[in-house]
Structure formats: structure tokens, C-alpha cells
Write an enzyme that holds these catalytic residues in place. Structure first.
Site, short mmCIF file in Angstrom:
data_model
loop_
_atom_site.label_atom_id
_atom_site.label_comp_id
_atom_site.label_asym_id
_atom_site.label_seq_id
_atom_site.Cartn_x
_atom_site.Cartn_y
_atom_site.Cartn_z
N CYS A 1 10.50 39.58 35.85
CA CYS A 1 11.14 38.28 35.65
C CYS A 1 12.55 38.53 35.09
CB CYS A 1 10.31 37.47 34.65
SG CYS A 1 11.09 35.94 34.14
N LYS B 1 2.04 4.67 1.70
CA LYS B 1 2.08 5.18 3.08
C LYS B 1 1.71 6.66 3.01
CE LYS B 1 5.04 5.19 7.17
NZ LYS B 1 4.80 6.57 7.53
N CYS C 1 4.77 34.70 30.76
CA CYS C 1 5.09 34.92 32.16
C CYS C 1 4.64 36.34 32.45
CB CYS C 1 6.60 34.77 32.40
SG CYS C 1 7.09 35.45 33.99
N CYS D 1 11.26 32.61 37.02
CA CYS D 1 10.86 33.32 38.24
C CYS D 1 9.72 32.60 38.98
CB CYS D 1 10.46 34.75 37.91
SG CYS D 1 8.93 34.84 36.97
N GLU E 1 0.84 -1.21 0.00
CA GLU E 1 0.00 0.00 0.00
C GLU E 1 0.87 1.25 0.00
OE1 GLU E 1 -2.32 -0.21 3.57
OE2 GLU E 1 -3.33 -2.06 2.97
N CYS F 1 6.63 29.76 35.32
CA CYS F 1 7.80 30.28 34.61
C CYS F 1 9.04 29.59 35.16
CB CYS F 1 7.89 31.79 34.81
SG CYS F 1 9.42 32.46 34.16
N TYR G 1 -7.03 2.41 6.15
CA TYR G 1 -6.16 1.31 5.72
C TYR G 1 -6.14 0.08 6.62
CZ TYR G 1 -3.18 4.30 8.61
OH TYR G 1 -2.70 5.09 9.60
N ASP H 1 1.02 10.39 3.91
CA ASP H 1 1.67 11.31 4.84
C ASP H 1 0.64 12.33 5.32
OD1 ASP H 1 3.55 12.59 6.32
OD2 ASP H 1 4.57 13.53 4.63
N LYS I 1 10.58 3.43 3.43
CA LYS I 1 10.53 4.89 3.50
C LYS I 1 11.29 5.53 2.34
CE LYS I 1 9.86 7.11 6.95
NZ LYS I 1 8.80 8.04 7.32
#
Ligand code: IVH
Length: 667
Positions: free
Chosen positions: A422, A113, A417, A404, A111, A401, A216, A115, A309
Site C-alpha cells: 500500500c 445534569k 490495511c 489502495c 435537576e 483502504c 430522570y 455527565d 451548562k
């Protein structure tokens, strides 16, 4: 209108406004408590008088558009991946090994593949109950409402027993560019666009994107399953959409001649560009279901299938960690640390992951193998997960955060944050302020600033103008020469135009171009801006062409902030330009505004080439490292090569050194 109707109406108007301010402009105008009180009251009234509840009520949005989170659910089947081969030989070897292990001659199915986005559809009593993304294989996101908008997904089937099917959701290649544009999105490829869409909170938005699906695998009750081909036929008969480009290697008919397997792999590889969907390989599967069961599974993949692949143009590496960066505005950026890899001549060890939504879209866990590309200019990006690490949880942003420890807040897709003090925000603000595109204070690089911060000599921008640099003499790396250069740089910065100062304060949306717009339109003194903010008169800003309502309101907020006012006062006292001396002079600096320049070849005046970069940047232009349709100018020196040809092809403005010098008034 009854008094109840009136009250409901009023509540709705108020809450809608508050929600807008909170989520869209990011500046809440009431306390959480007050908001909750009104919200609860509306909920109470709507439950008492359901006939008065309308689909657009602010209460309908709870847990939907506002949170960017999708419910996590457990899979009832293990959602396994595939074993991989990277050459035809490896595939043939796998076939031989599998036949040896089973002691049988076997039939196989080949089959494509696909993506796309891996999805599991769960049916029961003839109805689609749930659609769940693959996630980490045992927990995925429930995206049922969104998947239901895909026309080719059957909502009901003539099969009463529980049935799980696996498939791939994708966006046809031919529609990608158009949809990306119409969504005003910037997805790198059809798969990311499809993934982003399927994770959207509003199914009505999803419905606008013509997604499609290929199924599939079907997981029928065991006693009924005979062969994969048989399963596929049953699925087709139930109304599922299957890919017809499958090949059967039937042992009975072709007698185990796998010679033509190579031919078919080759043919399918060549046909790949002609398909209207992306494929990233082929999958070879044992056909007989009983044999499949006897071959069994590893924790990661079935032993009865292998993926061949295709070669990937990007690099593949492992994600070994995710660091969190806190920007000068408090914005949190997760940065992926990867096993260093060479892509296009550069070693990549860090990749941007943008925000939690992007990580969700990739369904990313630490330990995953990822494909990394250098998209566009320079910033490397994770394109997708090519192989999930086993049993690793999906990554989630921490609640606090990391610098801080203040609880993070979420605005749109990003986390922030909220602590203005900070340490990393302060560091970011100072670095930004002294940067070449802003006040351009030389000799105050990140390391030097770190020393000043560590020694407690500066706590914020304004301290640069009062701290005693001489006291550094004798510290490592601080000779008297360096100290003098820093002091000269600080002194020179007092001569920067008002618009430059304005653009260096780090106010959101207030970059050089907008600063110049403000100056040109009469805001030639910082006190004018502060006054407008004091009067809450955002319309005055918005009346300037190029400044919209959202930006105008941001400015009103920013120039009303006590911290900023204090800073402006201190910087003014230090001698920085807080009013414009000559509006025309200010704007002449911006001749390359909105332009994007690429530089190639070698130059007589500009050695190194970065000197030319500085000239362009100082005049508001952007520098890009490669020529694309978005580039506006090419500065071409001697021996300009392929970039010059490409610029010609694209019809860009090509400028030689002499012309450039004239443009900037130096010849
Ligand atoms: S079979 C246990 N068949 O590839 C069954 N997968 O890298 C395993 N994929 O997660 C999957 N096309 O999302 C199979 N024809 C196909 C496929 C396919 C695409 C995806 C699937 C899987 C991934 C593994």
C-alpha cells in the site's frame, strides 16, 4: 470417551488455537476456509449432541468478543437532547419566555445534569426488555446484557404496560482511579471509562465495574401522566434510582419568585466538587405534563426544558470530517478534522480519534459539536460530544483502504490495511527508517521523499541506497548542494550500529531497546535471527529476559517474511551493518533508555534547545513537553521556571547543563 466426544475435544483445541492466533497474535495459521470447515463441523456436532456443548466452546464466542460490534437498534421514542444556556440570565429569560408563550404561571423542576452515558431502558409486561444507548437519537446500541449487571437497574417492575425511562449511567468519581488502574486502562475521565465499559462485549467484565445509574425521565402512557414530579415519584415507587438533589419551584407555594433560582444555581455550582459523580450543568424543566405537550419539541430538543451548562475547561468546536490515515504497519487511524480552535495557545484543526471503538464510545457523527482538550502532552483529543448534529448517521469505518482499496481487516480494536505494498505503508516505512530516532538520515524529509516516490526513483527502503540522486539535479528544490547533503547522509547511515539498523526495519515490538537486548544476548548477526525464525524456534527469543512469548512469536514471523529477507539482503549488499562490530559500543548508546526527559530554561551549548533533545533521543530517552509524575528527568538550564519547581515537588532527577555534558561523555 466416545469417538464423538473425542472429535469434539480435538476440534475445540484446534479452533481455540486458531482463534488465538487470528485475534491475539494477529497471524492466522490456517486459511479461512479450513477454519470455517472445522467450525461448521463443531457447530453440527454440538447441535446434534447439545449435552456435549460447554460454555467455553469456541462456537459460543461468535459475534461476541471477537467482533467488537454491538447490535444497532431503533429507538421507539425520540431520544432528544436539551437546549442550552450558558448564564443565569439566559436561564431566567428562558423562564420568562416560556411563561409568556404558555400564558401561564408555571412550576419548574431543577435537576443536576449528570455527565455520564445517556441510556434508554425499555420495559414491557413488567420486564426490562432492552437497554439502548442514545446513539444518534433514533438508532442506538443494544447493551441490555451489560446494563443488567448494574445492581440499581430494576430487571422487573410492577407495571405491565410499555414504559420507557431515560437515565444516565456513571462511574462514581471516587472509584475512577482505582478501576482505571485495575483494568490497565487509560481512560481520561470517569465518563469515558463508563462508556467503554458499557460497550464491552463480555457482561462478566462489565459486572466487575461498579457502575451506577440515575433515572430522570419516565415516558408513561399519556393518560396517566400528570406532572414531572408525579412521574418521578412513580418511578421511585417502581424501584428506580433517582437523584434526590432536585429543587421544585412551585408556583402555588413560592408565587413565581425565581430570584432564588440564581442562589440555587450558585449553590449547586459550588457544591459540584463534593459530589461523587460528575455533573456538567443543571437542567430546568417545566413540571406540568400537559403544558410540556403544548410547548412541544424541535427536532433536537423539547421546548419545555433548558440545560444550564457549566463552563468547560476544554474548547468546543465542530467536527467537520474524519480522515483516515494508513500507518507504516497498515494500521488505520481515523483523524477528526475540526473547525480550527485555539486551546492553550495552540490552534487545533485535527484531533486523533484512535479507532472505531473510540468513535463508537463517543457515538460520534460528522457535524457534532465536540469538546476538545489537549490531554497530557500534545495530541489533542475529543473528550465527548456536547451536542449531536441532527440526523447525521454514526460514523463507520469504510470497508476498504482509502489509499489502495484493499479490503480492511480488523484485529482487536484496530483496523488494518493488509496490503504490504500500500503506497501509504511504503511511505510510512521509509519515513520511519530515515527518522532521527532510527537511521537518522538528514535532508530526507517527508517532502523530499514524496518527490522520490512520485518520480518512481524509490519503491521501498532499500532503493535509497541504489537510486541515482544526481539525476535530480535541476529539479525544483534540488540544487547540487542539497543532493550532496543527501548523499552524505546516506553514506553516514552505513555506519549506524547493527542494533540501530535492526530497530529501523519497522518490525513490530523491535525498537531500540529490544534490538540492544538481542545483541547483548548473542544475536550479533542478522543471520542468527533469520536462522531462529527458520527453525520456528520462538522459545530461543523468549528465553531472553524482557522478551515475552507473544513478542518472540512475532519475531519468528517477521524474520520469516520473504519481503523482509529480500530487504535485509539488499541493505546488506548496500553496505549497512548487518552484524554487530562491538556489542558494548552498541549498548552504550542507550544510556537514557526508558527515561523520560523534560527540558526547560536556556543553555549555553544547546541553542536551539532541540540540540539537547537530539542528544537524549539518540541515547534512547523520550522527550516530554511538561513535567508529570511519569517524567524521570528535568534538564534545567538558566532561568528555569515553574517546571523546575514542579520537578522538585515531584522529586524528579534534576540535571544542569554541566552534569548533562558529563553524562553524555562530552566534558
Ligand atoms: S432531560 C427529553 N435530565 O443531558 C429529555 N437529561 O445534553 C431530555 N442528562 O441526552 C433529557 N442529566 O443524557 C435530562 N437530569 C437530566 C439529565 C439529562 C443528564 C443528559 C441526557 C441528555 C443530555 C442532553
Amino acid at each position: 470417551m466416545t469417538s464423538i466426544e473425542l472429535e469434539i475435544d480435538e476440534l475445540k483445541i484446534k479452533l481455540k488455537k486458531y482463534q488465538f492466533e487470528y485475534y491475539v497474535t494477529g497471524k492466522p495459521i490456517v486459511s479461512d476456509r479450513e477454519y470455517d470447515r472445522l467450525f461448521d463441523r463443531l457447530l453440527e456436532l454440538e447441535s446434534k449432541y447439545p449435552e456435549l456443548k460447554t460454555p467455553d466452546s469456541p462456537t459460543m464466542r461468535v459475534g461476541s468478543d471477537l467482533t467488537h460490534e454491538l447490535p444497532e437498534v431503533e429507538h421507539t421514542i425520540p431520544v432528544l437532547s436539551l437546549d442550552k444556556a450558558y448564564s443565569e440570565e439566559e436561564v431566567i429569560k428562558w423562564v420568562e419566555k416560556t411563561e409568556r408563550n404558555t400564558g401561564k404561571s408555571l412550576s419548574f423542576v431543577l435537576e443536576e445534569k449528570i455527565d455520564g452515558i445517556s441510556i434508554v431502558l425499555y420495559y414491557d409486561r413488567g420486564l426490562l426488555q432492552r437497554a439502548v444507548t442514545r446513539g444518534n437519537g433514533s438508532i442506538g446500541n443494544d447493551v441490555t446484557a451489560n446494563v443488567k449487571t448494574i445492581g440499581t437497574v430494576p430487571l422487573s417492575i410492577e407495571y405491565e404496560k410499555p414504559l420507557a425511562v431515560r437515565g444516565e449511567i456513571y462511574l462514581p468519581k471516587s472509584l475512577f482511579a482505582k478501576i482505571n488502574k485495575s483494568m490497565e486502562a487509560d481512560y481520561a475521565n470517569p465518563r469515558n471509562l463508563a462508556a467503554g465499559t458499557i460497550r464491552r462485549i463480555k457482561s462478566s467484565e462489565v459486572a466487575k465495574v461498579p457502575l451506577n445509574i440515575f433515572i430522570y425521565e419516565g415516558f408513561f402512557a399519556e393518560e396517566e401522566a400528570l406532572s414531572h414530579v408525579n412521574n418521578l415519584n412513580k418511578l421511585r415507587a417502581l424501584g428506580f434510582r433517582l437523584n434526590s438533589r432536585t429543587t421544585i419551584f412551585d408556583h402555588e407555594t413560592i408565587g413565581g419568585q425565581f430570584n432564588d433560582l440564581s442562589n440555587i444555581i450558585e449553590r449547586m455550582t459550588t457544591e459540584r466538587p463534593d459530589l461523587d459523580y460528575e455533573i456538567d450543568g443543571l437542567v430546568l424543566k417545566v413540571d406540568d405534563v400537559q403544558t410540556r405537550e403544548s410547548l412541544g419539541y424541535t427536532g433536537h430538543h423539547p421546548r419545555w426544558a433548558i440545560a444550564y451548562k457549566f463552563e468547560s475547561p476544554a474548547g468546543i468546536t465542530q467536527l467537520i470530517g474524519i480522515d483516515i490515515q494508513v500507518g507504516r504497519t497498515g494500521r488505520i487511524t481515523p483523524v477528526g478534522r475540526v473547525e480550527p480552535i485555539n486551546i492553550g495557545g495552540a490552534t487545533i484543526a485535527n484531533v486523533t480519534l484512535h479507532n472505531q471503538s473510540y468513535i463508537d464510545l463517543l457515538e460520534l457523527s460528522i457535524g457534532d459539536m465536540v469538546s476538545v482538550s489537549r490531554r497530557g502532552d500534545v495530541i489533542p483529543a475529543v473528550e465527548k460530544v456536547v451536542e449531536k448534529s441532527e440526523n447525521s448517521p454514526l460514523w463507520h469505518m469504510p470497508d476498504h483502504c482509502p489509499v489502495c482499496h484493499t479490503p480492511l481487516i480488523q484485529k482487536g480494536a484496530h483496523h488494518f490495511c493488509p496490503n504490504h505494498d500500500c503506497p501509504d505503508q511504503i511511505k510510512g516505512r521509509i519515513r520511519f527508517f530515515v527518522g532521527t530516532d532510527q537511521m537518522d538520515i538528514r535532508n530526507l524529509g517527508p517532502e523530499t521523499l514524496d518527490v522520490l516516490l512520485e518520480k518512481g526513483m524509490i519503491k521501498d527502503i532499500q532503493d535509497l541506497y541504489t537510486c541515482d540522486f544526481n539525476s535530480l539535479e535541476g529539479s525544483e528544490g534540488f540544487g547540487s548542494k542539497k543532493i550532496k547533503l543527501i548523499q552524505d547522509g546516506i553514506e553516514a547511515s552505513k555506519e549506524r550500529h547493527f542494533s540501530t539498523v535492526l530497530a529501523s526495519l519497522g518490525i513490530p515490538d523491535l525498537g531500540k531497546r529490544v534490538a540492544q537486548l538481542l545483541v547483548q544476548n548473542g544475536f550479533s548477526d542478522i543471520q542468527n535471527l533469520i536462522q531462529v525464525a527458520r527453525e520456528d524456534n520462538w522459545e530461543t527469543f523468549a528465553s531472553i529476559p524482557g522478551i515475552g512469548e507473544k513478542m518472540a512469536k512475532n519475531f519468528v514471523n517477521a524474520f520469516g517474511e520473504p519481503q523482509l529477507l529480500k530487504q535485509v539482503q539488499a541493505l546488506g549488499d548496500a553496505g549497512l551493518q548487518m552484524q554487530s562490530r562491538d556489542a558494548e559500543l552498541e549498548t552504550r548508546d542507550g544510556i537514557f533508555m526508558e527515561q523520560s526527559w523534560c527540558i526547560t530554561g536556556s543553555f549555553e551549548h544547546y541553542q536551539p534547545r532541540s540540540l539537547a533533545e537530539t542528544e537524549i533521543k539518540q541515547r534512547g530517552g523520550r522527550i516530554v513537553s511538561s513535567v508529570s509524575s511519569k517524567t524521570t528527568h528535568l534538564l534545567a538550564g538558566e532561568k528555569a521556571g515553574s517546571k523546575l519547581n514542579k520537578a522538585r515537588e515531584l522529586g524528579l532527577t534534576i540535571v544542569d547543563e554541566q552534569t548533562f555534558l558529563t553524562m553524555i561523555g562530552q566534558e
